[in-house]
Design an enzyme around this catalytic site. Sequence first.
Site, short mmCIF file in Angstrom:
data_model
loop_
_atom_site.label_atom_id
_atom_site.label_comp_id
_atom_site.label_asym_id
_atom_site.label_seq_id
_atom_site.Cartn_x
_atom_site.Cartn_y
_atom_site.Cartn_z
N CYS A 1 3.18 -4.83 6.61
CA CYS A 1 2.93 -4.53 5.20
C CYS A 1 4.16 -3.97 4.49
O CYS A 1 5.13 -3.59 5.12
CB CYS A 1 1.80 -3.52 5.07
N HIS B 1 0.82 -1.21 0.00
CA HIS B 1 0.00 0.00 0.00
C HIS B 1 0.85 1.25 0.00
O HIS B 1 2.07 1.21 0.18
CB HIS B 1 -0.95 -0.01 1.21
#
Length: 189
Positions: free
Chosen positions: A165, A149
């Site tokens: 992440c 992301h």
Amino acid sequence: MRKKTELLSRRAFVSAVGAAALAAPSVLSAQATEGVVRNVGSFRPHQWQDHFEKIGKGIILSDTNARFLQHWTADGEMRLYPTSVPLSEDLTRRGYTEVIDKKVAPGWGPTPAMRIRNPEWPAYIPGGDPLNPLGSHALYLSWQYYRIHGTQDTRKIGRRSSNGCIGLYNAQIAEVFGRTPIGTQVKLI
């Protein structure tokens, strides 16, 4: 007298180091002409063939040690992007996964483990909110809670700063997002 001797030997040392530094470019070019290539950093692009049998819909390979992501489209075009990576080894997951969903302006809620570590965090932050850690776009992986992301906090790129992440600059995740179909193969190493 002893201080003067130490000072002279320091000067001699600095002088010798300086001379070696001036000669270094010629030594390096001599090594290059002999077919030896030296890489002073940890950055080493990967070949997709070393990790996958076929390119399929595309490939994303994220190197968590060197902190960069390589993205190949189905036609074989490859681009590199700097990333943020998980804070610690226990938050880092490695292996094969794939893109199962894509969202523009994704909302974010901390995982149960994050809520235990950080009970003061809000239960949910809507997409578009400047405090939303997922940034402008997110690629959802087949591993629960793991994403590739964007980030609103550009200081995180190039660092161990995430809770699991892989983060990219918002402009770069928008580019990867646009070139990545659902079903793209992903490997984190």
